[in-house]
Design a protein around this motif. Structure first.
Motif, mmCIF file in Angstrom:
data_model
loop_
_atom_site.group_PDB
_atom_site.id
_atom_site.type_symbol
_atom_site.label_atom_id
_atom_site.label_comp_id
_atom_site.label_asym_id
_atom_site.label_seq_id
_atom_site.Cartn_x
_atom_site.Cartn_y
_atom_site.Cartn_z
ATOM 1 N N LEU A 116 0.846 -1.185 0.000
ATOM 2 C CA LEU A 116 0.000 0.000 0.000
ATOM 3 C C LEU A 116 0.882 1.236 0.000
ATOM 4 O O LEU A 116 1.776 1.376 0.838
ATOM 5 C CB LEU A 116 -0.892 0.008 1.246
ATOM 6 N N PHE A 117 0.603 2.135 -0.948
ATOM 7 C CA PHE A 117 1.312 3.406 -1.025
ATOM 8 C C PHE A 117 0.278 4.521 -1.064
ATOM 9 O O PHE A 117 -0.618 4.507 -1.899
ATOM 10 C CB PHE A 117 2.207 3.461 -2.270
ATOM 11 N N LEU A 118 0.414 5.464 -0.139
ATOM 12 C CA LEU A 118 -0.489 6.613 -0.089
ATOM 13 C C LEU A 118 0.270 7.861 -0.517
ATOM 14 O O LEU A 118 1.450 8.019 -0.200
ATOM 15 C CB LEU A 118 -1.039 6.802 1.326
ATOM 16 N N VAL A 119 -0.434 8.701 -1.233
ATOM 17 C CA VAL A 119 0.109 10.003 -1.634
ATOM 18 C C VAL A 119 -0.921 11.060 -1.248
ATOM 19 O O VAL A 119 -2.119 10.782 -1.226
ATOM 20 C CB VAL A 119 0.410 10.058 -3.151
ATOM 21 N N PRO A 120 -0.479 12.275 -0.938
ATOM 22 C CA PRO A 120 -1.428 13.290 -0.486
ATOM 23 C C PRO A 120 -2.392 13.783 -1.572
ATOM 24 O O PRO A 120 -3.536 14.115 -1.284
ATOM 25 C CB PRO A 120 -0.559 14.427 0.029
ATOM 26 N N LEU A 121 -1.948 13.797 -2.811
ATOM 27 C CA LEU A 121 -2.762 14.326 -3.910
ATOM 28 C C LEU A 121 -2.763 13.350 -5.076
ATOM 29 O O LEU A 121 -1.774 12.640 -5.304
ATOM 30 C CB LEU A 121 -2.203 15.662 -4.399
ATOM 31 N N ALA A 122 -3.825 13.367 -5.848
ATOM 32 C CA ALA A 122 -3.911 12.480 -7.019
ATOM 33 C C ALA A 122 -2.719 12.703 -7.955
ATOM 34 O O ALA A 122 -2.170 11.748 -8.502
ATOM 35 C CB ALA A 122 -5.229 12.706 -7.755
ATOM 36 N N GLU A 123 -2.305 13.956 -8.129
ATOM 37 C CA GLU A 123 -1.186 14.283 -9.016
ATOM 38 C C GLU A 123 0.123 13.633 -8.567
ATOM 39 O O GLU A 123 1.033 13.426 -9.364
ATOM 40 C CB GLU A 123 -0.998 15.804 -9.106
ATOM 41 N N ASP A 124 0.219 13.319 -7.293
ATOM 42 C CA ASP A 124 1.435 12.702 -6.763
ATOM 43 C C ASP A 124 1.597 11.249 -7.207
ATOM 44 O O ASP A 124 2.638 10.638 -6.948
ATOM 45 C CB ASP A 124 1.439 12.768 -5.233
ATOM 46 N N LYS A 125 0.605 10.700 -7.873
ATOM 47 C CA LYS A 125 0.696 9.319 -8.370
ATOM 48 C C LYS A 125 1.577 9.233 -9.617
ATOM 49 O O LYS A 125 2.163 8.194 -9.893
ATOM 50 C CB LYS A 125 -0.697 8.770 -8.700
ATOM 51 N N LEU A 126 1.666 10.310 -10.358
ATOM 52 C CA LEU A 126 2.397 10.300 -11.629
ATOM 53 C C LEU A 126 3.870 9.900 -11.482
ATOM 54 O O LEU A 126 4.341 9.053 -12.257
ATOM 55 C CB LEU A 126 2.253 11.652 -12.325
ATOM 56 N N PRO A 127 4.619 10.423 -10.514
ATOM 57 C CA PRO A 127 6.007 9.963 -10.368
ATOM 58 C C PRO A 127 6.103 8.459 -10.074
ATOM 59 O O PRO A 127 7.056 7.804 -10.511
ATOM 60 C CB PRO A 127 6.540 10.783 -9.191
ATOM 61 N N TYR A 128 5.126 7.906 -9.373
ATOM 62 C CA TYR A 128 5.111 6.463 -9.100
ATOM 63 C C TYR A 128 4.960 5.682 -10.407
ATOM 64 O O TYR A 128 5.628 4.670 -10.613
ATOM 65 C CB TYR A 128 3.977 6.118 -8.131
ATOM 66 N N LEU A 129 4.086 6.146 -11.275
ATOM 67 C CA LEU A 129 3.887 5.482 -12.566
ATOM 68 C C LEU A 129 5.156 5.591 -13.419
ATOM 69 O O LEU A 129 5.591 4.600 -14.025
ATOM 70 C CB LEU A 129 2.703 6.091 -13.307
ATOM 71 N N ASN A 130 5.727 6.769 -13.453
ATOM 72 C CA ASN A 130 6.944 6.966 -14.253
ATOM 73 C C ASN A 130 8.100 6.107 -13.740
ATOM 74 O O ASN A 130 8.848 5.534 -14.534
ATOM 75 C CB ASN A 130 7.336 8.446 -14.276
ATOM 76 N N LYS A 131 8.253 6.011 -12.446
ATOM 77 C CA LYS A 131 9.324 5.189 -11.879
ATOM 78 C C LYS A 131 9.088 3.716 -12.206
ATOM 79 O O LYS A 131 10.025 2.982 -12.533
ATOM 80 C CB LYS A 131 9.416 5.411 -10.364
ATOM 81 N N ALA A 132 7.846 3.269 -12.160
ATOM 82 C CA ALA A 132 7.525 1.873 -12.497
ATOM 83 C C ALA A 132 7.902 1.574 -13.944
ATOM 84 O O ALA A 132 8.390 0.485 -14.254
ATOM 85 C CB ALA A 132 6.051 1.601 -12.263
ATOM 86 N N LEU A 133 7.718 2.539 -14.820
ATOM 87 C CA LEU A 133 8.052 2.345 -16.234
ATOM 88 C C LEU A 133 9.548 2.137 -16.462
ATOM 89 O O LEU A 133 9.945 1.586 -17.481
ATOM 90 C CB LEU A 133 7.554 3.523 -17.072
ATOM 91 N N GLU A 134 10.367 2.550 -15.526
ATOM 92 C CA GLU A 134 11.805 2.308 -15.640
ATOM 93 C C GLU A 134 12.144 0.835 -15.419
ATOM 94 O O GLU A 134 13.228 0.396 -15.790
ATOM 95 C CB GLU A 134 12.562 3.161 -14.623
ATOM 96 N N HIS A 135 11.207 0.090 -14.822
ATOM 97 C CA HIS A 135 11.475 -1.305 -14.467
ATOM 98 C C HIS A 135 10.659 -2.306 -15.278
ATOM 99 O O HIS A 135 11.063 -3.452 -15.403
ATOM 100 C CB HIS A 135 11.233 -1.516 -12.969
ATOM 101 N N THR A 136 9.542 -1.893 -15.785
ATOM 102 C CA THR A 136 8.727 -2.773 -16.622
ATOM 103 C C THR A 136 7.886 -1.926 -17.565
ATOM 104 O O THR A 136 7.461 -0.832 -17.216
ATOM 105 C CB THR A 136 7.825 -3.715 -15.791
ATOM 106 N N ASN A 137 7.667 -2.448 -18.743
ATOM 107 C CA ASN A 137 6.793 -1.747 -19.694
ATOM 108 C C ASN A 137 5.433 -2.436 -19.761
ATOM 109 O O ASN A 137 4.650 -2.161 -20.651
ATOM 110 C CB ASN A 137 7.441 -1.660 -21.074
#
Length: 184
Positions: A116-137
């Motif tokens: 479980l990962f919580l972020v304060p704002l919906a916009e804060d999810k974008l860096p999580y998605l981008n970082k995941a893309l560095e490891h899997t497509n």
């Protein structure tokens, strides 16, 4: 003076919490390789049927009593049975981590522990998605990216949706989630 001190302290705690979640996420995401498929689920109005409970402004009570969408739960269980990597990424205050984790353990008890990962704002999810893309497509992302349900007019995080749709991921949004959850 006391209010100002409390606000500064709250900001410091939030900043530290945000950084801790990010570091834990980095450690988790490093274990994923290009062969793994990562499936990311939002909680509110995706897995959890949150908006009917939001008339009650006590979020502690809302997050502990909210019901589950069985359609999305079936997909979650299927992902785990097929050995996909699964995480929950939700925009909630860090102070609701324990309540959220307890809700997950109570309502998804048949399912193995899901990070479980919580972020304060919906916009804060974008860096999580981008970082995941560095490891899997191979990423599927379930998130309605909407708000204001409780006031009778659903609104969307339009800019964020546009950015997510530009990523090379399989984005499952509001309409698809409502179909899965059998919401008319």
């Amino acid at each position: 003076m006391w209010q100002q001190f409390k606000a500064i302290l709250r900001d410091i705690i939030s900043s530290i919490s945000k950084r801790i979640y990010w570091l834990i996420y980095l450690r988790y995401i490093k274990k994923i390789n290009h062969k793994n498929e990562l499936v990311i689920f939002d909680l509110d109005n995706t897995i959890a049927d949150t908006f009917p409970y939001l008339q009650n402004r006590n979020l502690k009570e809302v997050y502990s009593k909210v019901t589950i969408h069985s359609g999305m739960t079936n997909i979650l269980e299927e992902c785990l049975m097929t050995k996909k990597k699964v995480i929950i990424l939700s925009a909630r205050s860090f102070k609701y981590h324990s309540i959220t984790k307890n809700w997950i353990n109570r309502n998804l008890s048949k399912i193995q522990e899901i990070p479980l990962f919580l972020v304060p704002l919906a916009e804060d999810k974008l860096p999580y998605l981008n970082k995941a893309l560095e490891h899997t497509n191979r990423i599927t992302y379930y998130d309605d990216l909407s708000y204001n349900h409780e006031n009778g007019k659903v609104k969307f995080y339009e800019n964020l949706i546009t950015q997510v749709k530009q990523l090379p991921i399989n984005y499952i949004g509001y309409n698809e989630i409502n179909y899965i959850n059998n919401i008319k």
